[in-house]
Design an enzyme around this catalytic site. Structure first.
Site, PDB file in Angstrom:
ATOM      1  N   HIS A 307       0.846  -1.191   0.000  1.00  0.00           N
ATOM      2  CA  HIS A 307       0.000   0.000   0.000  1.00  0.00           C
ATOM      3  C   HIS A 307       0.882   1.241   0.000  1.00  0.00           C
ATOM      4  CE1 HIS A 307      -3.226   2.786   1.060  1.00  0.00           C
ATOM      5  NE2 HIS A 307      -4.034   1.846   0.666  1.00  0.00           N
ATOM      6  N   ASP A 365      -7.868  -5.511   0.071  1.00  0.00           N
ATOM      7  CA  ASP A 365      -8.321  -6.419  -0.997  1.00  0.00           C
ATOM      8  C   ASP A 365      -7.944  -7.872  -0.770  1.00  0.00           C
ATOM      9  OD1 ASP A 365      -7.594  -3.656  -2.933  1.00  0.00           O
ATOM     10  OD2 ASP A 365      -9.583  -4.565  -2.829  1.00  0.00           O
TER      11      ASP A 365
HETATM   12  C1  SDX Z   1      -6.269  -0.172  -2.967  1.00  0.00           C
HETATM   13  O1  SDX Z   1      -4.495   4.347  -2.210  1.00  0.00           O
HETATM   14  C2  SDX Z   1      -5.442   3.753  -1.571  1.00  0.00           C
HETATM   15  O2  SDX Z   1      -5.888   4.138  -0.505  1.00  0.00           O
HETATM   16  C3  SDX Z   1      -6.010   2.567  -2.302  1.00  0.00           C
HETATM   17  C4  SDX Z   1      -7.000   1.709  -1.527  1.00  0.00           C
HETATM   18  C5  SDX Z   1      -8.274   2.460  -1.244  1.00  0.00           C
HETATM   19  O3  SDX Z   1      -8.954   2.103  -0.265  1.00  0.00           O
HETATM   20  O4  SDX Z   1      -8.621   3.348  -2.060  1.00  0.00           O
HETATM   21  O5  SDX Z   1      -6.431   1.301  -0.295  1.00  0.00           O
HETATM   22  C6  SDX Z   1      -7.416   0.467  -2.294  1.00  0.00           C
HETATM   23  O6  SDX Z   1      -5.996   0.146  -4.077  1.00  0.00           O
HETATM   24  C7  SDX Z   1      -5.407  -1.149  -2.192  1.00  0.00           C
HETATM   25  C8  SDX Z   1      -4.187  -1.636  -3.026  1.00  0.00           C
HETATM   26  C9  SDX Z   1      -4.690  -2.789  -3.924  1.00  0.00           C
HETATM   27  N1  SDX Z   1      -3.617  -3.166  -4.880  1.00  0.00           N
HETATM   28  C10 SDX Z   1      -2.968  -4.334  -4.799  1.00  0.00           C
HETATM   29  O7  SDX Z   1      -3.107  -5.145  -3.883  1.00  0.00           O
HETATM   30  C11 SDX Z   1      -2.027  -4.596  -5.981  1.00  0.00           C
HETATM   31  C12 SDX Z   1      -0.664  -5.077  -5.448  1.00  0.00           C
HETATM   32  N2  SDX Z   1      -0.013  -3.948  -4.734  1.00  0.00           N
HETATM   33  C13 SDX Z   1       0.935  -3.153  -5.499  1.00  0.00           C
HETATM   34  O8  SDX Z   1       0.594  -2.950  -6.847  1.00  0.00           O
HETATM   35  C14 SDX Z   1       1.381  -1.906  -4.731  1.00  0.00           C
HETATM   36  O9  SDX Z   1       1.689  -2.305  -3.455  1.00  0.00           O
HETATM   37  C15 SDX Z   1       0.471  -0.700  -4.661  1.00  0.00           C
HETATM   38  C16 SDX Z   1       0.027  -0.259  -5.987  1.00  0.00           C
HETATM   39  C17 SDX Z   1      -0.722  -0.999  -3.801  1.00  0.00           C
HETATM   40  C18 SDX Z   1       1.251   0.421  -3.988  1.00  0.00           C
HETATM   41  O10 SDX Z   1       2.233   0.783  -4.851  1.00  0.00           O
HETATM   42  P1  SDX Z   1       3.309   1.928  -4.504  1.00  0.00           P
HETATM   43  O11 SDX Z   1       2.985   2.630  -3.265  1.00  0.00           O
HETATM   44  O12 SDX Z   1       3.529   2.735  -5.722  1.00  0.00           O
HETATM   45  O13 SDX Z   1       4.565   1.124  -4.125  1.00  0.00           O
HETATM   46  P2  SDX Z   1       5.553   0.552  -5.158  1.00  0.00           P
HETATM   47  O14 SDX Z   1       4.811  -0.102  -6.274  1.00  0.00           O
HETATM   48  O15 SDX Z   1       6.543   1.611  -5.522  1.00  0.00           O
HETATM   49  O16 SDX Z   1       6.230  -0.590  -4.279  1.00  0.00           O
HETATM   50  C19 SDX Z   1       7.342  -0.309  -3.479  1.00  0.00           C
HETATM   51  C20 SDX Z   1       8.215  -1.535  -3.664  1.00  0.00           C
HETATM   52  C21 SDX Z   1       8.538  -1.819  -5.132  1.00  0.00           C
HETATM   53  O17 SDX Z   1       9.803  -2.455  -5.155  1.00  0.00           O
HETATM   54  P3  SDX Z   1      11.113  -1.535  -5.528  1.00  0.00           P
HETATM   55  O18 SDX Z   1      10.825  -0.905  -6.889  1.00  0.00           O
HETATM   56  O19 SDX Z   1      11.208  -0.502  -4.418  1.00  0.00           O
HETATM   57  O20 SDX Z   1      12.235  -2.510  -5.549  1.00  0.00           O
HETATM   58  O21 SDX Z   1       7.523  -2.702  -3.187  1.00  0.00           O
HETATM   59  C22 SDX Z   1       7.307  -3.592  -4.274  1.00  0.00           C
HETATM   60  C23 SDX Z   1       7.496  -2.820  -5.557  1.00  0.00           C
HETATM   61  O22 SDX Z   1       7.960  -3.670  -6.590  1.00  0.00           O
HETATM   62  N3  SDX Z   1       5.942  -4.070  -4.155  1.00  0.00           N
HETATM   63  C24 SDX Z   1       5.550  -5.332  -4.294  1.00  0.00           C
HETATM   64  C25 SDX Z   1       4.170  -5.328  -4.065  1.00  0.00           C
HETATM   65  N4  SDX Z   1       3.756  -4.081  -3.814  1.00  0.00           N
HETATM   66  C26 SDX Z   1       4.859  -3.298  -3.879  1.00  0.00           C
HETATM   67  N5  SDX Z   1       6.226  -6.447  -4.568  1.00  0.00           N
HETATM   68  C27 SDX Z   1       5.504  -7.600  -4.620  1.00  0.00           C
HETATM   69  N6  SDX Z   1       4.162  -7.668  -4.417  1.00  0.00           N
HETATM   70  C28 SDX Z   1       3.474  -6.557  -4.135  1.00  0.00           C
HETATM   71  N7  SDX Z   1       2.150  -6.618  -3.915  1.00  0.00           N
END
Ligand code: SDX
Length: 431
Positions: A307, A365
């Site tokens: 998140h 989720d």
């Molecule tokens: C919702 O914003 C909100 O409030 C949203 C929400 C709401 O109520 O409105 O809470 C609802 O959207 C919840 C999130 C649902 N999405 C998912 O579950 C999809 C999987 N999660 C990721 O796509 C990600 O964690 C996000 C999109 C939720 C957050 O992305 P960020 O904040 O942009 O973080 P990031 O992608 O930059 O991740 C930081 C690091 C990265 O690695 P590095 O580039 O630093 O090496 O963590 C890694 C990412 O690759 N990472 C993950 C991961 N989530 C982040 N690696 C593996 N699995 C994951 N799920």
């Protein structure tokens, strides 16, 4: 909100100061609205990692503490002591309803649950197997073609009627999308039922027999609505605010929010999470997927994990896990394969140093797909349920934005990295 402190920027031999704004909770913010005029410079913040887009009194998240407040009340207490319509009233009005206000609001919402009958024709324009979120984007946007008797949004009464129409009609629209997909007749709302029980009636009832919703399952779904109601300036809420800042009508703005929520990185994650669990299939394969999630060369992400704001736990995920266990218990599904797989996946991920180091925890989720599947809601409808609940937050944020005396049309700038200025060559001179 006070601005005693200032932030100083020294650039190109110039020093300029900006006020620091202090809110009730959370990070203070530097008011940089005069930066362009004072320095000729813009800030760059792709993805808005460090940018506050607005001031708001509605919801607050403390990502480190894993705290979520709606109008100052902790989500845990609201989920325990209130129903979704009370939470909707709170988000809309800033205070919880008293007994009389609660009855009046419930009655008002009940009077707006039906759609203009002409709108049912929109559904037949879609393929039966159309994704229900595509239907939602279309039908919700089309509301503005029918309910234009209250479109002067400088008028609080007009805003209130449109807000109540959206809160009341979203369950009807979602249920109709489900029925259309199944090829079953639409069910009209029943005013003898409360909000969430009526939704379950419209989803699972048929004209052939009287549907009596299971109160335990109704309560569980009602809590799920509360957990999804609002969440600060997430991608879809920011979409609604930006759309509304041009003066677009609230129905069109909510349709834009639904379109944004559909993405798998956002509200579409619950559907993607269940598909991921089905693909993993067995606990023995969890390690393979954890490895993939950690592989920089693999675009796979563990759906339902991570998140932007929560860097500890998502309080909604904890509550969702409890609701999930209650529903599975009520239905005798304690040994549900996917639930057991999810619990094991959560345990393994939270012990893995990659997830610990990157502060990746289950989000709202992660369990919501399992509990919705147990409630009989098909995977393709999960994000529709999210949109139904989040409409309350979206429309409250929309009203806060258009009633803010400081509001302007949102118009971000950019860092241009394209071709330098050049003259158009004659056709014969082009390469
Ligand atoms: C919702 O914003 C909100 O409030 C949203 C929400 C709401 O109520 O409105 O809470 C609802 O959207 C919840 C999130 C649902 N999405 C998912 O579950 C999809 C999987 N999660 C990721 O796509 C990600 O964690 C996000 C999109 C939720 C957050 O992305 P960020 O904040 O942009 O973080 P990031 O992608 O930059 O991740 C930081 C690091 C990265 O690695 P590095 O580039 O630093 O090496 O963590 C890694 C990412 O690759 N990472 C993950 C991961 N989530 C982040 N690696 C593996 N699995 C994951 N799920």
């Amino acid at each position: 909100m006070s601005t005693e402190r200032t932030a100083t920027l020294s650039v190109d031999g110039k020093t300029v100061e900006f006020p620091v704004m202090v809110g009730t909770h959370g990070q203070d913010v530097i008011d940089i609205r005069t930066l362009g005029g004072k320095t000729g410079l813009f800030t760059y913040d792709s993805g808005f990692l460090s940018t506050a887009s607005c001031k708001s009194k509605i919801t607050f998240i403390d990502g480190d503490k894993g705290e979520l407040l709606y109008r100052g009340y902790p989500i845990e207490q609201l989920a325990d002591k209130c129903n979704f319509l009370e939470v909707a009233y709170l988000l809309k009005n800033g205070e919880l309803p008293n007994a009389e206000q609660k009855v009046n609001f419930e009655t008002t919402i009940k009077q707006h649950t039906m759609l203009h009958d002409q709108m049912t024709k929109f559904y037949s324009g879609f393929r039966r197997d159309a994704h229900p979120m595509a239907v939602m984007v279309g039908v919700v946007g089309a509301l503005s073609a029918f309910y234009h008797d209250a479109m002067d949004f400088s008028d609080a009464e007009h805003r209130s009627i449109s807000i109540n129409r959206l809160i009341a009609k979203l369950p009807t629209i979602v249920a109709m999308a489900y029925k259309y997909n199944k090829g079953e007749p639409f069910m009209y709302p029943r005013n003898d039922l409360d909000y969430t029980a009526n939704f379950m009636h419209m989803m699972f009832g048929t004209p052939c027999e009287r549907y009596e919703p299971n109160p335990v399952l109704v309560r569980a779904l009602d809590v799920i609505f509360t957990l999804h109601a609002d969440h600060e300036q997430n991608a879809s809420t920011s979409t609604v605010r930006l759309a509304g800042s041009s003066g677009a009508n609230p129905f069109a703005c909510i349709s834009a929010g639904i379109a944004c929520l559909w993405g798998p990185a956002h509200g579409g994650a619950n559907e993607a999470c269940l598909q991921m669990l089905e693909e993993i299939g067995d606990v023995s394969r969890v390690g393979e997927y954890i490895k993939r999630a950690k592989d920089k060369n693999d675009s796979f992400k563990l759906m339902g994990f991570g998140h932007r704001v929560y860097k500890n736990f998502d309080p909604r995920a904890k509550l969702m896990g409890t609701v999930c266990a209650e529903v599975l218990g009520e239905l005798g599904l304690e040994n549900d394969r996917l639930f057991k797989l999810a619990k094991e996946l959560e345990k393994i991920a939270l012990e893995d140093e990659y997830f610990v180091e990157k502060k990746l925890y289950p989000n709202v989720d992660f369990y919501s797909g399992i509990v919705q599947k147990a409630l009989g809601i098909p995977t393709s409808m999960f994000t529709c349920i999210f949109a139904l609940a989040r409409t309350v937050g979206w429309i409250t944020q929309w009203e806060e934005m258009i009633t803010d005396p400081e509001y302007k049309i949102g118009r971000p700038r950019q860092l241009y990295i394209g071709a330098a200025r050049r003259d158009v060559p004659e056709l014969a001179q082009r390469q």
